[in-house]
Design a protein around this motif. Structure first.
Motif, mmCIF file in Angstrom:
data_model
loop_
_atom_site.group_PDB
_atom_site.id
_atom_site.type_symbol
_atom_site.label_atom_id
_atom_site.label_comp_id
_atom_site.label_asym_id
_atom_site.label_seq_id
_atom_site.Cartn_x
_atom_site.Cartn_y
_atom_site.Cartn_z
ATOM 1 N N ALA A 114 1.015 -1.138 0.046
ATOM 2 C CA ALA A 114 -0.035 -0.049 -0.107
ATOM 3 C C ALA A 114 0.773 1.537 0.027
ATOM 4 O O ALA A 114 1.689 1.525 0.908
ATOM 5 N N LEU A 115 0.576 2.205 -0.938
ATOM 6 C CA LEU A 115 1.207 3.450 -1.121
ATOM 7 C C LEU A 115 0.658 4.568 -0.196
ATOM 8 O O LEU A 115 -0.401 4.914 -0.422
ATOM 9 N N LEU A 137 5.695 6.513 0.605
ATOM 10 C CA LEU A 137 6.545 5.587 0.918
ATOM 11 C C LEU A 137 5.432 4.340 0.889
ATOM 12 O O LEU A 137 3.987 4.440 1.152
ATOM 13 N N TRP A 138 6.016 3.276 0.911
ATOM 14 C CA TRP A 138 5.073 2.021 0.889
ATOM 15 C C TRP A 138 4.952 1.384 2.158
ATOM 16 O O TRP A 138 5.864 1.558 3.022
ATOM 17 N N GLU A 139 4.015 0.785 2.420
ATOM 18 C CA GLU A 139 3.749 -0.011 3.680
ATOM 19 C C GLU A 139 2.626 -1.137 3.542
ATOM 20 O O GLU A 139 2.068 -1.423 2.560
ATOM 21 N N GLU A 159 -2.868 5.785 -1.604
ATOM 22 C CA GLU A 159 -2.715 6.359 -2.833
ATOM 23 C C GLU A 159 -2.947 5.110 -3.951
ATOM 24 O O GLU A 159 -3.755 5.199 -5.044
ATOM 25 N N ARG A 160 -2.329 4.134 -3.498
ATOM 26 C CA ARG A 160 -2.441 3.041 -4.689
ATOM 27 C C ARG A 160 -2.185 1.666 -3.885
ATOM 28 O O ARG A 160 -1.403 1.652 -2.797
ATOM 29 N N LEU A 161 -2.707 0.361 -4.411
ATOM 30 C CA LEU A 161 -2.494 -0.921 -3.823
ATOM 31 C C LEU A 161 -1.807 -1.648 -4.976
ATOM 32 O O LEU A 161 -2.387 -1.670 -6.294
ATOM 33 N N ILE A 162 -0.776 -2.340 -4.768
ATOM 34 C CA ILE A 162 -0.372 -3.293 -5.628
ATOM 35 C C ILE A 162 0.127 -4.614 -5.018
ATOM 36 O O ILE A 162 0.240 -4.988 -4.002
ATOM 37 N N LEU A 212 10.542 -1.518 -3.817
ATOM 38 C CA LEU A 212 9.727 -0.327 -3.491
ATOM 39 C C LEU A 212 10.420 0.385 -2.285
ATOM 40 O O LEU A 212 11.242 -0.322 -1.740
ATOM 41 N N GLU A 213 10.225 1.698 -2.278
ATOM 42 C CA GLU A 213 10.771 2.533 -1.106
ATOM 43 C C GLU A 213 9.807 2.554 0.064
ATOM 44 O O GLU A 213 8.616 2.920 -0.098
ATOM 45 N N TRP A 214 10.112 1.715 1.163
ATOM 46 C CA TRP A 214 9.131 1.237 2.139
ATOM 47 C C TRP A 214 9.314 2.305 3.162
ATOM 48 O O TRP A 214 10.604 2.885 3.522
#
Length: 138
Positions: A21-22, A32-34, A100-103, A113-115
């Motif tokens: 999740a962004l 950042l991703w989480e 913002e976004r899910l992948i 990704l940048e976590w």
């Protein structure tokens, strides 16, 4: 310094991919991703909190499995203890209500990704576990 306990879901799909999740521009650490999740409320177990948070954030129901990581990270103004669990969606499909976004990504691509720093111990733990969605007891 303030300390908070939060939970995160390492949600696996049938392809052994993990939901990432962004963080939105409205959140702290935007961009950042989480792993999705949130704060543990009073009188909640971490697992109960995680089920509630995922329902609120992603509009789906999960079953919580085994612990992946329990680690603290000290940010400049707060210490975050992040407890992450393996999870599986049992009802619904994830919708980005707050993010913002899910992948979906395979475990070996998580490092692309940048976590958020607090999530890094979970990624390190995942790379040492031999996770297979079909064999999970979730």
């Amino acid at each position: 310094m303030k300390k908070i306990d939060v939970v995160g879901a390492v949600i696996l799909n049938e392809k052994n991919e993990i939901l990432c999740a962004l963080r939105s521009q409205k959140m702290s650490l935007p961009g950042l991703w989480e792993f999705p999740g949130g704060k543990i409320e009073a009188n909640e177990t971490p697992q109960e909190s995680l089920i509630r948070e995922i329902q609120e954030e992603l509009n789906c129901t999960i079953r919580v499995g085994e612990l992946v990581s329990d680690a603290a990270y000290e940010y400049p103004t707060i210490i975050v203890r992040l407890i992450t669990y393996l999870a599986k969606i049992v009802d619904g499909a994830p919708i980005a209500n707050e993010h913002e976004r899910l992948i979906w990504l395979p475990i070996d691509q998580l490092f692309t990704l940048e976590w958020a720093p607090a999530d890094l111990p979970t990624i390190e733990a995942l790379t040492t576990l031999n996770i297979n969605a079909q064999n999970l007891k979730i």
